[in-house]
Design a protein around this motif. Sequence first.
Motif, PDB file in Angstrom:
ATOM      1  N   THR A 379      70.913  79.672  58.199  1.00 52.55           N
ATOM      2  CA  THR A 379      71.622  80.509  58.160  1.00 52.55           C
ATOM      3  C   THR A 379      72.170  81.821  58.272  1.00 52.55           C
ATOM      4  O   THR A 379      72.481  82.629  58.594  1.00 52.55           O
ATOM      5  CB  THR A 379      73.608  79.676  58.224  1.00 52.55           C
ATOM      6  OG1 THR A 379      74.344  80.485  59.487  1.00 52.55           O
ATOM      7  CG2 THR A 379      73.882  80.115  57.246  1.00 52.55           C
ATOM      8  N   ARG A 396      72.496  81.836  63.609  1.00 48.87           N
ATOM      9  CA  ARG A 396      72.288  80.424  63.759  1.00 48.87           C
ATOM     10  C   ARG A 396      70.786  79.765  63.766  1.00 48.87           C
ATOM     11  O   ARG A 396      69.817  80.522  63.893  1.00 48.87           O
ATOM     12  CB  ARG A 396      72.523  80.143  66.185  1.00 48.87           C
ATOM     13  CG  ARG A 396      73.922  80.946  66.241  1.00 48.87           C
ATOM     14  CD  ARG A 396      74.258  80.286  67.390  1.00 48.87           C
ATOM     15  NE  ARG A 396      75.474  81.191  68.221  1.00 48.87           N
ATOM     16  CZ  ARG A 396      76.203  80.428  67.835  1.00 48.87           C
ATOM     17  NH1 ARG A 396      77.142  79.541  66.948  1.00 48.87           N
ATOM     18  NH2 ARG A 396      77.923  81.632  67.834  1.00 48.87           N
ATOM     19  N   GLU A 402      70.141  84.976  66.493  1.00 53.42           N
ATOM     20  CA  GLU A 402      71.345  84.955  67.301  1.00 53.42           C
ATOM     21  C   GLU A 402      72.406  85.055  66.350  1.00 53.42           C
ATOM     22  O   GLU A 402      72.512  84.255  65.395  1.00 53.42           O
ATOM     23  CB  GLU A 402      72.106  83.651  68.609  1.00 53.42           C
ATOM     24  CG  GLU A 402      72.093  83.593  68.902  1.00 53.42           C
ATOM     25  CD  GLU A 402      72.587  82.426  69.793  1.00 53.42           C
ATOM     26  OE1 GLU A 402      73.588  82.059  70.764  1.00 53.42           O
ATOM     27  OE2 GLU A 402      71.772  81.228  69.579  1.00 53.42           O
ATOM     28  N   ASP A 404      76.053  84.347  64.592  1.00 49.91           N
ATOM     29  CA  ASP A 404      76.935  82.899  64.298  1.00 49.91           C
ATOM     30  C   ASP A 404      78.183  83.551  63.118  1.00 49.91           C
ATOM     31  O   ASP A 404      78.258  83.261  63.051  1.00 49.91           O
ATOM     32  CB  ASP A 404      76.072  82.303  63.541  1.00 49.91           C
ATOM     33  CG  ASP A 404      76.732  81.082  63.211  1.00 49.91           C
ATOM     34  OD1 ASP A 404      77.524  80.840  64.240  1.00 49.91           O
ATOM     35  OD2 ASP A 404      75.919  79.533  62.955  1.00 49.91           O
ATOM     36  N   ASN A 430      79.345  88.630  62.459  1.00 49.40           N
ATOM     37  CA  ASN A 430      78.588  87.991  61.807  1.00 49.40           C
ATOM     38  C   ASN A 430      78.350  88.081  60.445  1.00 49.40           C
ATOM     39  O   ASN A 430      76.925  88.163  59.886  1.00 49.40           O
ATOM     40  CB  ASN A 430      76.967  87.468  62.898  1.00 49.40           C
ATOM     41  CG  ASN A 430      76.214  88.544  62.868  1.00 49.40           C
ATOM     42  OD1 ASN A 430      76.325  89.612  63.326  1.00 49.40           O
ATOM     43  ND2 ASN A 430      75.175  88.099  62.992  1.00 49.40           N
ATOM     44  N   SER A 460      76.729  74.410  55.733  1.00 53.91           N
ATOM     45  CA  SER A 460      75.443  74.542  55.776  1.00 53.91           C
ATOM     46  C   SER A 460      74.484  73.788  55.430  1.00 53.91           C
ATOM     47  O   SER A 460      74.818  73.337  54.097  1.00 53.91           O
ATOM     48  CB  SER A 460      74.874  75.758  55.641  1.00 53.91           C
ATOM     49  OG  SER A 460      75.860  77.083  55.875  1.00 53.91           O
ATOM     50  N   ARG A 466      67.834  70.881  59.155  1.00 54.90           N
ATOM     51  CA  ARG A 466      68.100  71.154  60.095  1.00 54.90           C
ATOM     52  C   ARG A 466      67.514  70.582  62.058  1.00 54.90           C
ATOM     53  O   ARG A 466      66.289  70.415  61.679  1.00 54.90           O
ATOM     54  CB  ARG A 466      69.087  72.247  61.113  1.00 54.90           C
ATOM     55  CG  ARG A 466      69.684  72.473  60.408  1.00 54.90           C
ATOM     56  CD  ARG A 466      70.751  73.644  60.738  1.00 54.90           C
ATOM     57  NE  ARG A 466      71.376  74.318  59.671  1.00 54.90           N
ATOM     58  CZ  ARG A 466      72.965  74.139  60.005  1.00 54.90           C
ATOM     59  NH1 ARG A 466      73.320  73.336  61.163  1.00 54.90           N
ATOM     60  NH2 ARG A 466      73.984  74.305  59.128  1.00 54.90           N
TER      61      ARG A 466
END
Length: 466
Positions: A379, A396, A402, A404, A430, A460, A466
């Motif tokens: 992240t 993200r 992107e 977050d 962010n 996280s 993930r």
Amino acid sequence: MTTTPAVPAPTGPAGGPALPQRRKLVTAIPGPKSQELMARKQAAVADGVGTVMPVFVERAGGGIVQDVDGNALIDFGSGIAVTSVGNSAEAVVRRAAEQLSRFTHTCAMVTPYEGYVEVCEELARLTPGDHAKKSALFNSGAEAVENAVKIARYATGRQAVVVFEHGYHGRTNLTMALTAKNMPYKHGFGPFAPEIHRVPVAYPFRWLTGPEHCAEEAAAQVVDQISKQIGAQNTAAIVIEPLLGEGGFIEPARGFLPRLAAFAREHGIVFVADEIQSGFCRTGQWFACEDENVVPDLITTAKGIAGGLPLSAVTGRAEIMDAAHAGGLGGTYGGNPVACAAALGAIETMRELDLNARARRIEEIMKPRLAELAGRYETIGEVRGRGAMLAVELVRPGGGREPDPEATAAVARYCHGQGLLVLTCGTYGNVLRFLPPLVIGEDLLAEGLDILETAFATLSAPVGRR
């Protein structure tokens, strides 16, 4: 209750005991007294005046902020880069108290006083370049930027002002126009001042063709837009933060700022360095533009200049500063004598403690720890900044970029609950930014980073899970 070993405060209020330099939580955050005061605030203060951390401060100094419930919090915010010398530096308190005992105000435009002149002399010595310089003093960063634009327009006889994506310059009507971010700074407050033109900034992390091409391509785009869409001959000023603050602690790619300064010189455009957040030892140099030997025509300062008292300045080439007619610059409170005394105390502290070296030491401690976290948690898209002006940009998971903002807010909330004051920023909301006082103890730095690490571990998943 959680505590850390006490160490003497690096600086303390004149004549008073030093604030113990240890984190201490005796209530949940916020505690009951802070909650009571928040209820009073909500009843008496306009809702538009927001709050980052809902605790009310009773004392502060060194690297600690103590609230009314007795909680002692580690300060990674410095009042948004204001209290670089600490919240109660001895020289600031001593000089301001002595001035208070003599007089609080006369208005420098009516009957001047030596402190105003002394601050301007110090600014001439400290700011980049060996040319003749003069200054004018104001109250806030926004006032300084607005007056820099006024001066540039008067000196050049031109109207257009060029600013940059992700830039932040203040909350007045003109400086809202200069600022890029809509919410919360501009939304619903227009119409804004005209003749403001926004161009790309060299943002390496988000440059589409990659960071290696960023400086050259961004500079070429800026030059093309000014030349083709605005007209260099119509441009009064280029205004840029050498290290962007509210926009996300963006370090423009190396080479970008020198190219802009050279273009400005070639076309008689006033090059304005907005050093309001990055100035006065914050990046390990007196001013961030020194990192690439950029000498601005005008430089705006505030925040760290006066140890917490309201003061700002425009400093620049004497011939440009002298362009405006007598009475064209000023303000009732600009260069208030108590604020000037505090500024002289802050500069004294910066010199005596070598806070440039201290900022570099803070970077040596913090940046490797942040880089280690970035290697463990996907992240964290980037670690950046210089000196004690550092940040991590959160994205993200999944390998993209992107933004977050939800994760960013969650990490900040966790830190706040554990007694670590951190701030967020960025056009996309962010970025976690770290602005510890330059006098903070290394044990507090380490403990703050431990709390941050626990926040990421709690909120996280490590890379690959993930």
